[in-house]
Design a protein around this motif. Structure first.
Motif, mmCIF file in Angstrom:
data_model
loop_
_atom_site.group_PDB
_atom_site.id
_atom_site.type_symbol
_atom_site.label_atom_id
_atom_site.label_comp_id
_atom_site.label_asym_id
_atom_site.label_seq_id
_atom_site.Cartn_x
_atom_site.Cartn_y
_atom_site.Cartn_z
ATOM 1 N N LEU A 157 0.833 -1.205 0.000
ATOM 2 C CA LEU A 157 0.000 0.000 0.000
ATOM 3 C C LEU A 157 0.872 1.261 0.000
ATOM 4 O O LEU A 157 0.555 2.238 -0.687
ATOM 5 C CB LEU A 157 -0.945 0.002 1.197
ATOM 6 C CG LEU A 157 -2.103 -0.989 1.121
ATOM 7 C CD1 LEU A 157 -2.860 -1.013 2.442
ATOM 8 C CD2 LEU A 157 -3.038 -0.643 -0.027
ATOM 9 N N GLY A 158 1.971 1.226 0.745
ATOM 10 C CA GLY A 158 2.898 2.353 0.743
ATOM 11 C C GLY A 158 3.422 2.627 -0.656
ATOM 12 O O GLY A 158 3.504 3.782 -1.087
ATOM 13 N N CYS A 159 3.754 1.572 -1.376
ATOM 14 C CA CYS A 159 4.247 1.729 -2.752
ATOM 15 C C CYS A 159 3.164 2.299 -3.662
ATOM 16 O O CYS A 159 3.447 3.159 -4.506
ATOM 17 C CB CYS A 159 4.724 0.382 -3.298
ATOM 18 S SG CYS A 159 6.226 -0.208 -2.515
ATOM 19 N N LEU A 160 1.943 1.813 -3.502
ATOM 20 C CA LEU A 160 0.851 2.325 -4.327
ATOM 21 C C LEU A 160 0.618 3.812 -4.056
ATOM 22 O O LEU A 160 0.429 4.597 -4.988
ATOM 23 C CB LEU A 160 -0.423 1.513 -4.094
ATOM 24 C CG LEU A 160 -0.369 0.064 -4.586
ATOM 25 C CD1 LEU A 160 -1.628 -0.689 -4.184
ATOM 26 C CD2 LEU A 160 -0.164 0.002 -6.095
ATOM 27 N N PHE A 161 0.655 4.203 -2.776
ATOM 28 C CA PHE A 161 0.487 5.616 -2.452
ATOM 29 C C PHE A 161 1.697 6.439 -2.884
ATOM 30 O O PHE A 161 1.545 7.616 -3.223
ATOM 31 C CB PHE A 161 0.159 5.807 -0.969
ATOM 32 C CG PHE A 161 -1.297 5.559 -0.667
ATOM 33 C CD1 PHE A 161 -2.237 6.555 -0.896
ATOM 34 C CD2 PHE A 161 -1.724 4.340 -0.200
ATOM 35 C CE1 PHE A 161 -3.578 6.329 -0.643
ATOM 36 C CE2 PHE A 161 -3.063 4.103 0.052
ATOM 37 C CZ PHE A 161 -4.002 5.098 -0.167
ATOM 38 N N LEU A 162 2.859 5.837 -2.900
ATOM 39 C CA LEU A 162 4.033 6.528 -3.433
ATOM 40 C C LEU A 162 3.833 6.793 -4.927
ATOM 41 O O LEU A 162 4.084 7.901 -5.408
ATOM 42 C CB LEU A 162 5.293 5.685 -3.193
ATOM 43 C CG LEU A 162 6.639 6.358 -3.431
ATOM 44 C CD1 LEU A 162 6.854 7.525 -2.464
ATOM 45 C CD2 LEU A 162 7.769 5.335 -3.262
ATOM 46 N N SER A 180 10.514 8.059 1.182
ATOM 47 C CA SER A 180 9.192 8.681 1.078
ATOM 48 C C SER A 180 9.155 10.007 1.846
ATOM 49 O O SER A 180 8.532 10.969 1.395
ATOM 50 C CB SER A 180 8.092 7.729 1.549
ATOM 51 O OG SER A 180 8.227 7.401 2.916
ATOM 52 N N LYS A 181 9.832 10.065 2.989
ATOM 53 C CA LYS A 181 9.906 11.332 3.736
ATOM 54 C C LYS A 181 10.634 12.395 2.906
ATOM 55 O O LYS A 181 10.215 13.554 2.855
ATOM 56 C CB LYS A 181 10.615 11.124 5.077
ATOM 57 C CG LYS A 181 9.755 10.403 6.099
ATOM 58 C CD LYS A 181 10.435 10.318 7.426
ATOM 59 C CE LYS A 181 10.382 11.661 8.069
ATOM 60 N NZ LYS A 181 10.383 11.676 9.511
ATOM 61 N N GLY A 182 11.714 11.987 2.262
ATOM 62 C CA GLY A 182 12.462 12.914 1.411
ATOM 63 C C GLY A 182 11.642 13.370 0.214
ATOM 64 O O GLY A 182 11.701 14.550 -0.172
#
Length: 142
Positions: free
Chosen positions: A70-75, A132-134
Motif C-alpha cells: 500500500l505504501g508503494c501504491l500511495f508513493l 518517502s519522507k524525502g
C-alpha cells in the motif's frame, strides 16, 4: 529549489519497490496459506520452525508486507500517506525479522547466512521510509 514533479529515479524506485513488496506478499502466502508447498524447498528443520511460529507472527508478517505494498501504491499516487504506511511496514518487519532471527533457532540451523535476507529486507524498509519522507520534503508527495 523544490519542484512538484518527481524525477525519473522516483518512478523507477517506486516501481521497483512495488515489485519488491509484491514478492513479500508471495513470501507471506508461501509461508502461511501455501506452507505445504514448502516441503520440497526447505529443510525439515526450517519447515518445523515455520509451522510452529506463534499466531501473532503471521499477523505481523501480513501487516509488514501489505502495508509495504500500500505504501508503494500511495508513493506511485504521490500521496503522503505512503510515509505512514512505510513506517507501519518498517515497524512490523523489525518485529517480524527480529523474532525470526532471535526468537527461533534459525541461526543454529542455517548459521549466520540466515541473517542476510532479513537484513536486506530491513535495509529496504528503512530506505523506503526515509525515501518517502524525502520525497514529501521535495514536494513530490501531497
Amino acid at each position: 529549489m523544490t519542484t512538484n514533479k518527481p524525477n525519473t529515479g522516483f518512478w523507477i524506485i517506486a516501481v521497483l519497490a512495488l515489485l519488491w513488496n509484491l514478492m513479500g506478499i508471495y513470501q507471506y502466502l508461501l509461508s502461511t496459506v501455501l506452507a505445504d508447498s514448502l516441503t520440497d524447498m526447505i529443510s525439515a528443520e526450517e519447515l518445523n520452525i515455520i509451522n510452529n511460529m506463534p499466531s501473532w507472527y503471521s499477523y505481523v508478517f501480513a501487516i509488514a508486507v501489505f502495508a509495504g505494498v500500500l505504501g508503494c501504491l500511495f508513493l506511485l499516487l504521490r500521496k503522503k500517506l505512503a510515509i505512514t504506511l512505510f513506517g507501519i511496514s518498517l515497524l512490523a518487519l523489525l518485529i517480524q525479522m527480529g523474532y525470526w532471527l532471535f526468537g527461533t533457532e534459525i541461526m543454529d540451523i542455517l548459521g549466520p547466512t540466515s541473517a542476510i535476507m532479513p537484513l536486506i529486507v530491513i535495509a529496504v524498509g528503512i530506505f523506503l521510509y526515509f525515501y518517502s519522507k524525502g520525497a514529501a520534503q521535495k514536494g513530490w508527495l501531497r
